[in-house]
Design a protein around this motif. Structure first.
Motif, PDB file in Angstrom:
ATOM      1  N   ALA A  40       0.828  -1.208   0.000  1.00  0.00           N
ATOM      2  CA  ALA A  40       0.000   0.000   0.000  1.00  0.00           C
ATOM      3  C   ALA A  40       0.860   1.254   0.000  1.00  0.00           C
ATOM      4  N   VAL A  41       1.869   1.287   0.864  1.00  0.00           N
ATOM      5  CA  VAL A  41       2.738   2.465   0.957  1.00  0.00           C
ATOM      6  C   VAL A  41       3.466   2.680  -0.372  1.00  0.00           C
ATOM      7  N   ALA A  42       3.955   1.591  -0.972  1.00  0.00           N
ATOM      8  CA  ALA A  42       4.639   1.714  -2.267  1.00  0.00           C
ATOM      9  C   ALA A  42       3.691   2.270  -3.324  1.00  0.00           C
ATOM     10  N   TRP A  43       2.455   1.748  -3.396  1.00  0.00           N
ATOM     11  CA  TRP A  43       1.503   2.220  -4.402  1.00  0.00           C
ATOM     12  C   TRP A  43       1.184   3.698  -4.181  1.00  0.00           C
ATOM     13  N   LEU A  44       0.935   4.083  -2.940  1.00  0.00           N
ATOM     14  CA  LEU A  44       0.615   5.486  -2.650  1.00  0.00           C
ATOM     15  C   LEU A  44       1.774   6.402  -3.028  1.00  0.00           C
ATOM     16  N   ASN A  45       3.010   5.982  -2.757  1.00  0.00           N
ATOM     17  CA  ASN A  45       4.180   6.790  -3.117  1.00  0.00           C
ATOM     18  C   ASN A  45       4.356   6.904  -4.626  1.00  0.00           C
ATOM     19  N   GLU A  46       4.022   5.834  -5.350  1.00  0.00           N
ATOM     20  CA  GLU A  46       4.170   5.829  -6.807  1.00  0.00           C
ATOM     21  C   GLU A  46       3.008   6.510  -7.527  1.00  0.00           C
ATOM     22  N   ASN A  47       1.897   6.709  -6.841  1.00  0.00           N
ATOM     23  CA  ASN A  47       0.685   7.258  -7.463  1.00  0.00           C
ATOM     24  C   ASN A  47       0.095   8.379  -6.612  1.00  0.00           C
ATOM     25  N   PRO A  48       0.867   9.426  -6.345  1.00  0.00           N
ATOM     26  CA  PRO A  48       0.376  10.453  -5.419  1.00  0.00           C
ATOM     27  C   PRO A  48      -0.906  11.150  -5.862  1.00  0.00           C
ATOM     28  N   SER A  49      -1.147  11.221  -7.153  1.00  0.00           N
ATOM     29  CA  SER A  49      -2.380  11.852  -7.622  1.00  0.00           C
ATOM     30  C   SER A  49      -3.306  10.833  -8.290  1.00  0.00           C
ATOM     31  N   GLY A  50      -3.041   9.545  -8.071  1.00  0.00           N
ATOM     32  CA  GLY A  50      -3.817   8.492  -8.714  1.00  0.00           C
ATOM     33  C   GLY A  50      -5.045   8.060  -7.942  1.00  0.00           C
ATOM     34  N   TRP A  51      -5.393   8.800  -6.891  1.00  0.00           N
ATOM     35  CA  TRP A  51      -6.528   8.402  -6.062  1.00  0.00           C
ATOM     36  C   TRP A  51      -7.157   9.628  -5.405  1.00  0.00           C
ATOM     37  N   MET A  52      -8.438   9.496  -5.091  1.00  0.00           N
ATOM     38  CA  MET A  52      -9.144  10.528  -4.318  1.00  0.00           C
ATOM     39  C   MET A  52      -9.576   9.983  -2.963  1.00  0.00           C
ATOM     40  N   LEU A  53      -9.733   8.663  -2.876  1.00  0.00           N
ATOM     41  CA  LEU A  53     -10.151   8.024  -1.639  1.00  0.00           C
ATOM     42  C   LEU A  53      -9.368   6.736  -1.454  1.00  0.00           C
ATOM     43  N   ALA A  54      -8.838   6.547  -0.252  1.00  0.00           N
ATOM     44  CA  ALA A  54      -8.219   5.277   0.117  1.00  0.00           C
ATOM     45  C   ALA A  54      -9.057   4.680   1.250  1.00  0.00           C
ATOM     46  N   ILE A  55      -9.433   3.429   1.081  1.00  0.00           N
ATOM     47  CA  ILE A  55     -10.155   2.696   2.118  1.00  0.00           C
ATOM     48  C   ILE A  55      -9.158   1.689   2.690  1.00  0.00           C
ATOM     49  N   VAL A  56      -8.898   1.799   3.992  1.00  0.00           N
ATOM     50  CA  VAL A  56      -7.807   1.053   4.617  1.00  0.00           C
ATOM     51  C   VAL A  56      -8.329   0.134   5.714  1.00  0.00           C
ATOM     52  N   ASP A  57      -8.007  -1.145   5.584  1.00  0.00           N
ATOM     53  CA  ASP A  57      -8.275  -2.121   6.638  1.00  0.00           C
ATOM     54  C   ASP A  57      -7.132  -2.017   7.647  1.00  0.00           C
ATOM     55  N   MET A  58      -7.381  -2.404   8.881  1.00  0.00           N
ATOM     56  CA  MET A  58      -6.365  -2.302   9.923  1.00  0.00           C
ATOM     57  C   MET A  58      -5.409  -3.481   9.968  1.00  0.00           C
ATOM     58  N   PHE A  59      -5.909  -4.686   9.824  1.00  0.00           N
ATOM     59  CA  PHE A  59      -5.058  -5.862   9.954  1.00  0.00           C
ATOM     60  C   PHE A  59      -4.918  -6.520   8.599  1.00  0.00           C
ATOM     61  N   LEU A  60      -3.693  -6.524   8.081  1.00  0.00           N
ATOM     62  CA  LEU A  60      -3.406  -6.941   6.715  1.00  0.00           C
ATOM     63  C   LEU A  60      -2.570  -8.221   6.717  1.00  0.00           C
ATOM     64  N   LYS A  61      -2.325  -8.761   5.533  1.00  0.00           N
ATOM     65  CA  LYS A  61      -1.484  -9.958   5.436  1.00  0.00           C
ATOM     66  C   LYS A  61      -0.107  -9.711   6.040  1.00  0.00           C
ATOM     67  N   GLU A  62       0.388  -8.507   5.900  1.00  0.00           N
ATOM     68  CA  GLU A  62       1.664  -8.097   6.459  1.00  0.00           C
ATOM     69  C   GLU A  62       1.535  -6.639   6.841  1.00  0.00           C
ATOM     70  N   GLY A  63       1.868  -6.317   8.076  1.00  0.00           N
ATOM     71  CA  GLY A  63       1.780  -4.934   8.526  1.00  0.00           C
ATOM     72  C   GLY A  63       0.358  -4.572   8.929  1.00  0.00           C
ATOM     73  N   THR A  64       0.160  -3.263   9.130  1.00  0.00           N
ATOM     74  CA  THR A  64      -1.153  -2.775   9.562  1.00  0.00           C
ATOM     75  C   THR A  64      -1.554  -1.529   8.791  1.00  0.00           C
ATOM     76  N   GLY A  65      -2.816  -1.225   8.911  1.00  0.00           N
ATOM     77  CA  GLY A  65      -3.324   0.010   8.324  1.00  0.00           C
ATOM     78  C   GLY A  65      -2.783   1.246   9.026  1.00  0.00           C
ATOM     79  N   LEU A  66      -2.335   1.100  10.264  1.00  0.00           N
ATOM     80  CA  LEU A  66      -1.750   2.248  10.967  1.00  0.00           C
ATOM     81  C   LEU A  66      -0.519   2.753  10.235  1.00  0.00           C
ATOM     82  N   GLY A  67       0.286   1.840   9.734  1.00  0.00           N
ATOM     83  CA  GLY A  67       1.458   2.235   8.951  1.00  0.00           C
ATOM     84  C   GLY A  67       1.079   2.919   7.653  1.00  0.00           C
ATOM     85  N   VAL A  68      -0.020   2.481   7.053  1.00  0.00           N
ATOM     86  CA  VAL A  68      -0.510   3.104   5.816  1.00  0.00           C
ATOM     87  C   VAL A  68      -0.991   4.522   6.117  1.00  0.00           C
TER      88      VAL A  68
END
Length: 127
Positions: A40-68
């Motif tokens: 998620a962090v990589a995608w957001l960094n690579e696409n700073p204007s590619g989104w208007m809304l991000a919907i974030v779950d808290m518990f992910l396969k690796e890491g957490t939504g808090l980090g996102v």
């Protein structure tokens, strides 16, 4: 093309339901998704204007939504919104997410329709 939505969700079932729900609500298109904090962090960094809304779950396969949330807190562009959708909707987690910059916080078990309504409201032109 509708408003661009990025999903951070590791459940394929939830991703599909959200994709269909947002499309049915109108003017929203899921442009991509990530199943991990790192992805998620990589995608957001690579696409700073590619989104208007991000919907974030808290518990992910690796890491957490808090980090996102922390990663996009300072780099969001005006008008971009980040919302949390989680199965672990405690008041402490809600407060922590809002402090990290979440615009809204929803419980998967009982507030999915409220999330869709929020998205429709917030992504209207001029919002």
């Amino acid at each position: 093309m509708g408003q661009k939505v990025f999903l951070v969700e590791d459940s394929a079932t939830v991703r599909m339901a959200l994709t269909l729900g947002l499309a049915d609500a109108g003017a929203m298109e899921v442009v991509d998704f990530a199943e991990t904090e790192r992805g998620a962090v990589a995608w957001l960094n690579e696409n700073p204007s590619g989104w208007m809304l991000a919907i974030v779950d808290m518990f992910l396969k690796e890491g957490t939504g808090l980090g996102v949330l922390a990663a996009c807190r300072d780099s969001r562009q005006p008008g971009q919104r980040v919302v949390v959708l989680t199965s672990h909707a405690t008041s402490d987690l809600r407060e922590r997410c809002l402090r990290l910059g979440a615009n809204a916080f929803f419980d998967k078990a009982s507030e999915t329709e409220a999330l869709i309504a929020y998205c429709v409201q917030e992504l209207q032109p001029g919002s």
